[in-house]
Design a protein around this motif. Structure first.
Motif, PDB file in Angstrom:
ATOM      1  N   GLY A 126       0.719  -1.227  -0.026  1.00  0.00           N
ATOM      2  CA  GLY A 126      -0.048   0.060  -0.116  1.00  0.00           C
ATOM      3  C   GLY A 126       0.868   1.254  -0.122  1.00  0.00           C
ATOM      4  O   GLY A 126       2.171   1.202   0.214  1.00  0.00           O
ATOM      5  N   LYS A 127       0.181   2.231  -0.508  1.00  0.00           N
ATOM      6  CA  LYS A 127       0.939   3.637  -0.257  1.00  0.00           C
ATOM      7  C   LYS A 127      -0.211   4.542  -0.045  1.00  0.00           C
ATOM      8  O   LYS A 127      -0.511   5.359  -0.994  1.00  0.00           O
ATOM      9  CB  LYS A 127       1.481   3.868  -1.537  1.00  0.00           C
ATOM     10  N   SER A 128      -0.843   4.600   1.140  1.00  0.00           N
ATOM     11  CA  SER A 128      -2.254   5.070   1.380  1.00  0.00           C
ATOM     12  C   SER A 128      -1.831   6.676   1.701  1.00  0.00           C
ATOM     13  O   SER A 128      -1.086   6.864   2.211  1.00  0.00           O
ATOM     14  CB  SER A 128      -2.858   4.437   2.593  1.00  0.00           C
ATOM     15  N   PRO A 129      -3.152   7.557   1.110  1.00  0.00           N
ATOM     16  CA  PRO A 129      -3.215   8.816   1.375  1.00  0.00           C
ATOM     17  C   PRO A 129      -3.750   9.152   2.768  1.00  0.00           C
ATOM     18  O   PRO A 129      -4.566   8.411   2.992  1.00  0.00           O
ATOM     19  CB  PRO A 129      -4.000   9.108   0.136  1.00  0.00           C
ATOM     20  N   ASN A 130      -3.625  10.432   3.186  1.00  0.00           N
ATOM     21  CA  ASN A 130      -3.898  10.908   4.341  1.00  0.00           C
ATOM     22  C   ASN A 130      -4.432  12.606   3.725  1.00  0.00           C
ATOM     23  O   ASN A 130      -3.623  13.174   3.629  1.00  0.00           O
ATOM     24  CB  ASN A 130      -3.265  11.143   5.562  1.00  0.00           C
TER      25      ASN A 130
ATOM     26  N   ASP B 128      -7.356  21.737  -4.342  1.00  0.00           N
ATOM     27  CA  ASP B 128      -8.768  21.775  -3.980  1.00  0.00           C
ATOM     28  C   ASP B 128      -9.067  20.533  -4.244  1.00  0.00           C
ATOM     29  O   ASP B 128      -8.502  19.609  -4.152  1.00  0.00           O
ATOM     30  CB  ASP B 128      -9.690  22.494  -5.120  1.00  0.00           C
ATOM     31  N   GLU B 129     -10.497  20.234  -3.950  1.00  0.00           N
ATOM     32  CA  GLU B 129     -11.144  18.622  -4.013  1.00  0.00           C
ATOM     33  C   GLU B 129     -10.562  17.916  -4.910  1.00  0.00           C
ATOM     34  O   GLU B 129     -10.297  16.507  -4.871  1.00  0.00           O
ATOM     35  CB  GLU B 129     -12.429  18.728  -3.742  1.00  0.00           C
ATOM     36  N   GLN B 130     -10.918  18.397  -6.304  1.00  0.00           N
ATOM     37  CA  GLN B 130     -10.380  17.653  -7.493  1.00  0.00           C
ATOM     38  C   GLN B 130      -8.866  17.244  -7.631  1.00  0.00           C
ATOM     39  O   GLN B 130      -8.659  16.031  -7.753  1.00  0.00           O
ATOM     40  CB  GLN B 130     -10.859  18.442  -8.600  1.00  0.00           C
ATOM     41  N   ASP B 131      -7.992  18.389  -7.003  1.00  0.00           N
ATOM     42  CA  ASP B 131      -6.506  17.943  -7.035  1.00  0.00           C
ATOM     43  C   ASP B 131      -6.262  16.870  -5.837  1.00  0.00           C
ATOM     44  O   ASP B 131      -5.302  16.064  -6.152  1.00  0.00           O
ATOM     45  CB  ASP B 131      -5.868  19.285  -6.741  1.00  0.00           C
ATOM     46  N   ALA B 132      -6.807  16.769  -4.752  1.00  0.00           N
ATOM     47  CA  ALA B 132      -6.688  15.776  -3.652  1.00  0.00           C
ATOM     48  C   ALA B 132      -6.972  14.690  -4.157  1.00  0.00           C
ATOM     49  O   ALA B 132      -6.260  13.668  -3.978  1.00  0.00           O
ATOM     50  CB  ALA B 132      -7.464  16.124  -2.644  1.00  0.00           C
ATOM     51  N   VAL B 133      -8.064  14.388  -4.824  1.00  0.00           N
ATOM     52  CA  VAL B 133      -8.466  13.081  -5.257  1.00  0.00           C
ATOM     53  C   VAL B 133      -7.523  12.527  -6.549  1.00  0.00           C
ATOM     54  O   VAL B 133      -7.343  11.399  -6.597  1.00  0.00           O
ATOM     55  CB  VAL B 133     -10.000  13.100  -5.849  1.00  0.00           C
ATOM     56  N   ARG B 134      -7.332  13.544  -7.463  1.00  0.00           N
ATOM     57  CA  ARG B 134      -6.210  13.265  -8.557  1.00  0.00           C
ATOM     58  C   ARG B 134      -4.877  12.445  -7.651  1.00  0.00           C
ATOM     59  O   ARG B 134      -4.351  11.579  -8.067  1.00  0.00           O
ATOM     60  CB  ARG B 134      -5.899  14.342  -9.318  1.00  0.00           C
ATOM     61  N   LEU B 135      -4.436  13.306  -6.740  1.00  0.00           N
ATOM     62  CA  LEU B 135      -3.287  12.680  -6.213  1.00  0.00           C
ATOM     63  C   LEU B 135      -3.550  11.520  -5.434  1.00  0.00           C
ATOM     64  O   LEU B 135      -2.521  10.802  -5.685  1.00  0.00           O
ATOM     65  CB  LEU B 135      -2.756  14.148  -5.069  1.00  0.00           C
ATOM     66  N   ALA B 136      -4.299  11.658  -4.786  1.00  0.00           N
ATOM     67  CA  ALA B 136      -4.695  10.100  -3.883  1.00  0.00           C
ATOM     68  C   ALA B 136      -4.734   8.994  -4.687  1.00  0.00           C
ATOM     69  O   ALA B 136      -4.177   8.052  -4.522  1.00  0.00           O
ATOM     70  CB  ALA B 136      -6.235  10.317  -3.396  1.00  0.00           C
ATOM     71  N   ASN B 137      -5.462   8.972  -6.161  1.00  0.00           N
ATOM     72  CA  ASN B 137      -5.434   8.240  -6.768  1.00  0.00           C
ATOM     73  C   ASN B 137      -4.233   7.841  -7.806  1.00  0.00           C
ATOM     74  O   ASN B 137      -4.108   6.931  -8.606  1.00  0.00           O
ATOM     75  CB  ASN B 137      -6.563   8.321  -7.703  1.00  0.00           C
ATOM     76  N   ASP B 138      -3.201   8.779  -7.728  1.00  0.00           N
ATOM     77  CA  ASP B 138      -1.878   8.655  -8.509  1.00  0.00           C
ATOM     78  C   ASP B 138      -0.978   7.490  -7.854  1.00  0.00           C
ATOM     79  O   ASP B 138       0.094   7.951  -7.479  1.00  0.00           O
ATOM     80  CB  ASP B 138      -1.459  10.168  -8.520  1.00  0.00           C
ATOM     81  N   THR B 139      -1.357   6.398  -7.846  1.00  0.00           N
ATOM     82  CA  THR B 139      -0.652   5.230  -7.450  1.00  0.00           C
ATOM     83  C   THR B 139      -1.094   4.000  -7.895  1.00  0.00           C
ATOM     84  O   THR B 139      -2.399   3.877  -8.101  1.00  0.00           O
ATOM     85  CB  THR B 139      -0.763   5.317  -5.601  1.00  0.00           C
ATOM     86  N   PRO B 140      -0.186   3.138  -8.075  1.00  0.00           N
ATOM     87  CA  PRO B 140      -0.684   1.806  -8.448  1.00  0.00           C
ATOM     88  C   PRO B 140      -1.240   0.965  -7.128  1.00  0.00           C
ATOM     89  O   PRO B 140      -2.201   0.008  -7.719  1.00  0.00           O
ATOM     90  CB  PRO B 140       0.683   0.968  -8.757  1.00  0.00           C
TER      91      PRO B 140
ATOM     92  N   GLY C 158      -3.868   0.682  -3.771  1.00  0.00           N
ATOM     93  CA  GLY C 158      -5.442   1.166  -3.559  1.00  0.00           C
ATOM     94  C   GLY C 158      -5.853   0.393  -2.121  1.00  0.00           C
ATOM     95  O   GLY C 158      -7.007  -0.265  -2.488  1.00  0.00           O
ATOM     96  N   LEU C 159      -5.220   0.464  -0.979  1.00  0.00           N
ATOM     97  CA  LEU C 159      -5.452  -0.306   0.172  1.00  0.00           C
ATOM     98  C   LEU C 159      -6.287   0.275   1.261  1.00  0.00           C
ATOM     99  O   LEU C 159      -7.257  -0.090   1.369  1.00  0.00           O
ATOM    100  CB  LEU C 159      -4.129  -0.718   0.738  1.00  0.00           C
ATOM    101  N   SER C 160      -5.907   1.346   1.353  1.00  0.00           N
ATOM    102  CA  SER C 160      -6.315   2.263   2.561  1.00  0.00           C
ATOM    103  C   SER C 160      -6.408   3.873   2.514  1.00  0.00           C
ATOM    104  O   SER C 160      -5.957   4.222   1.386  1.00  0.00           O
ATOM    105  CB  SER C 160      -5.581   1.814   3.825  1.00  0.00           C
ATOM    106  N   GLY C 161      -6.689   4.509   3.307  1.00  0.00           N
ATOM    107  CA  GLY C 161      -6.570   5.877   3.160  1.00  0.00           C
ATOM    108  C   GLY C 161      -7.601   6.785   4.305  1.00  0.00           C
ATOM    109  O   GLY C 161      -8.506   6.057   4.829  1.00  0.00           O
ATOM    110  N   SER C 162      -7.383   7.893   4.585  1.00  0.00           N
ATOM    111  CA  SER C 162      -8.127   8.788   5.383  1.00  0.00           C
ATOM    112  C   SER C 162      -8.451  10.170   4.454  1.00  0.00           C
ATOM    113  O   SER C 162      -7.717  10.696   3.880  1.00  0.00           O
ATOM    114  CB  SER C 162      -7.449   9.072   6.752  1.00  0.00           C
TER     115      SER C 162
ATOM    116  N   ALA D   6      -9.660   2.756  -3.265  1.00  0.00           N
ATOM    117  CA  ALA D   6      -9.018   2.001  -2.237  1.00  0.00           C
ATOM    118  C   ALA D   6      -9.999   1.179  -1.430  1.00  0.00           C
ATOM    119  O   ALA D   6     -11.297   1.527  -1.427  1.00  0.00           O
ATOM    120  CB  ALA D   6      -8.236   2.929  -1.254  1.00  0.00           C
ATOM    121  N   GLY D   7      -9.566   0.116  -0.889  1.00  0.00           N
ATOM    122  CA  GLY D   7     -10.547  -0.728  -0.425  1.00  0.00           C
ATOM    123  C   GLY D   7     -11.024  -0.392   1.152  1.00  0.00           C
ATOM    124  O   GLY D   7     -12.178  -0.939   1.553  1.00  0.00           O
ATOM    125  N   ASN D   8     -10.168   0.472   1.901  1.00  0.00           N
ATOM    126  CA  ASN D   8     -10.710   0.768   3.147  1.00  0.00           C
ATOM    127  C   ASN D   8     -10.220   2.196   3.540  1.00  0.00           C
ATOM    128  O   ASN D   8      -9.033   2.411   3.870  1.00  0.00           O
ATOM    129  CB  ASN D   8      -9.815  -0.039   4.131  1.00  0.00           C
TER     130      ASN D   8
END
Ligand code: NAD
Length: 462
Positions: free
Chosen positions: A235-239, A369-381, A383-387, A405-407
């Motif tokens: 994982g490489k989860s975003p906060n 902004d929100e769109q940029d946050a989602v883009r960065l959060a998903n910019d990874t192979p 998708g395990l977790s995140g807050s 991400a799953g969780n």
């Protein structure tokens, strides 16, 4: 040169030898599978209430040895004693949950023209579980206990560095009255014992938890036998921290420092809205400096060592000495110590921002902004977790739907509850563990049609 026939277990906080354990060969794995295959039908034939009763007795036995198991985890894995107690308790609680599942593993009746279809959830047979070193007890439990409850026999291969708690769990299972060979633990190397388990034609399913690289190989080998596989990988989860969040809880450094960062769910990409970036940086600098790193057996310690020299070298390779970073402190050797670190000059496409480091290291990245946050959060192979942290409920809903991400946790950093499903999207894995469907994942569905046409009274047609 190390002996391939034995595993030397080191205390990662002192580098002292805790134990030496024989390493299972391919032949040992084959023999264990034969024993498991013989034992499984009797286990599956028990009335669900009887299987459940034995599993509850196993849980009581684990409970009676909770402190012993926790102290063993401290010595072999370097986990803080508080965390290790939680881990032993998690194994006990999952046993109780799985025991209840054994009693509720039901089929369906489906009316169809001319009769009924009736479905049965039948155990698979022998299940192979391959565990990593980062949470030796819980991950051994997640793969094994629901499988046992569903009537399977389990052969578990723990990681090379952390076989001791799993071996002890197998002893406690016998002490509690589980039939012999229903739950076997075979410490060994991945490329010998692990592969032998994956390749064995009489192992009906593999549950693998570990790195994405090894998981890929395991899946390829399972494919040759069309063997089902559950993969719990990296994982490489975003906060994701929006400006309206309470920064002091959102930026809790234990969101990535728990278990010295050797946590597949660690929130190692700290994404902060740019308007509060400076504030976040100041908060994190103070928070890292306050982390108590040291002897994991000491109740006051908050962070222990890394598991091994190899892991320490790996973590160091991501953090050049001159890298812009916020740093806490760590003891000098002996032991495998690395200070809590947040890299502040990393680019989103840099190595430390993209690869799973598996140590107490996070990267701090701003978003607009929100769109940029989602883009960065998903910019990874992965998708395990995140807050995600915000006071805006609408935004919390939109972002939690958009992040792959799953969780996910909203205004929280927790990821795992044994009665809810756990697993990853993308290269973080395949399938789910835990939760209400945990047992079903260890069954085949059999569908039987029962005709409502009465047989002829004249006997069967010739
Ligand atoms: P790893 O892949 O090196 O080893 C995991 C297990 O696989 C060990 O028992 C090892 O002996 C065995 N193994 C190695 N090669 C094998 C092979 N060819 N065939 C069969 N078995 C083999 O992983 P690790 O370094 O022990 O664990 C850390 C990794 O585990 C991290 O990537 C972490 O994110 C991941 N992890 C994921 C979860 C999750 O639930 N998604 C949970 C914990 C850890």
């Amino acid at each position: 040169m190390s002996d391939p026939h034995e595993l030397v277990v080191l205390n990662p906080a002192t580098e002292e030898v805790v134990a030496t354990v024989p390493a299972a060969s391919e032949e040992d794995v084959a023999a264990a599978v034969v024993r498991a295959t013989r034992a499984q039908p009797g286990w599956a034939a028990l009335a669900p209430a009887d299987r459940a009763r034995l599993l509850r007795r196993f849980a009581d036995t684990v409970d009676a040895h909770l402190e012993e198991l926790a102290q063993l985890e401290v010595r072999e894995a370097g986990h803080t004693v508080g965390n290790a107690r939680w881990e032993a308790g998690n194994a006990r609680d999952l046993l109780l949950y799985a025991a209840g599942g054994a009693e509720r593993l039901l089929g369906k009746q489906i009316p169809v023209p001319g009769g009924w279809n009736v479905t049965f959830q039948e155990p698979l047979g022998v299940v192979g579980v391959i565990a990593p070193w980062n949470f030796p007890m819980p991950i051994a439990a997640w793969g094994s206990f629901p499988a046992l409850a569903a009537g399977n026999a389990v052969v578990l291969k723990p990681a090379e560095t952390t076989p001791l708690t799993a071996l002890r769990l197998a002893e406690l299972a016998l002490q509690a009255g589980l039939p012999e060979h229903v739950f076997q633990v075979l410490p060994g190397h991945g490329h010998t014992a692990g592969r032998a388990l994956v390749d064995h034609p009489d192992v009906a399913k593999i549950v693998f938890t570990g790195s994405t690289r090894t998981g890929r190989e395991v899946m390829e080998r399972c494919a040759r036998l069309v063997k089902p596989v559950t993969l719990e990988l990296g994982g490489k989860s975003p906060n994701i921290v929006f400006a309206d969040a309470d920064l002091t809880t959102a930026l809790d450094p234990f969101s990535f420092l728990d278990n010295s960062g050797q946590d597949c769910c660690a929130r190692t990409r700290i994404l902060v809205q740019e308007t509060v970036l400076e504030e976040a940086r100041e908060f994190l600098a103070d928070a890292l400096a306050a982390v108590v790193v040291g002897d994991p057996a000491d109740e006051k310690t908050q962070m222990g060592p890394l598991i091994s020299r190899q892991q320490l070298d790996r973590v160091r390779s991501y953090v050049p000495e001159d890298a812009p970073a916020l740093r806490g402190s760590a003891p000098d050797g002996p032991g495998f110590w690395f200070p809590p670190t947040v890299l502040t000059g990393e680019r989103p496409d840099g190595r430390a921002a993209r690869e799973e480091i598996f140590g107490p290291v996070a990267v701090l990245l701003p978003f607009t902004d929100e769109q940029d946050a989602v883009r960065l959060a998903n910019d990874t192979p992965y998708g395990l977790s995140g807050s995600l942290w915000t006071r805006d409920l609408g935004r919390a809903l939109r972002v939690s739907q958009a992040v792959r991400a799953g969780n996910l946790s909203v205004n929280s950093h927790s990821s795992v509850r044994y009665w809810t499903p756990f697993g990853g999207f993308k290269q973080s894995g395949l399938g789910r563990e835990l939760g209400p469907d945990a047992l079903t994942a260890f069954t085949e569905t059999k569908n039987v049609f029962i005709s409502n046409v009465s047989p002829s009274t004249e006997g069967p047609a010739q």
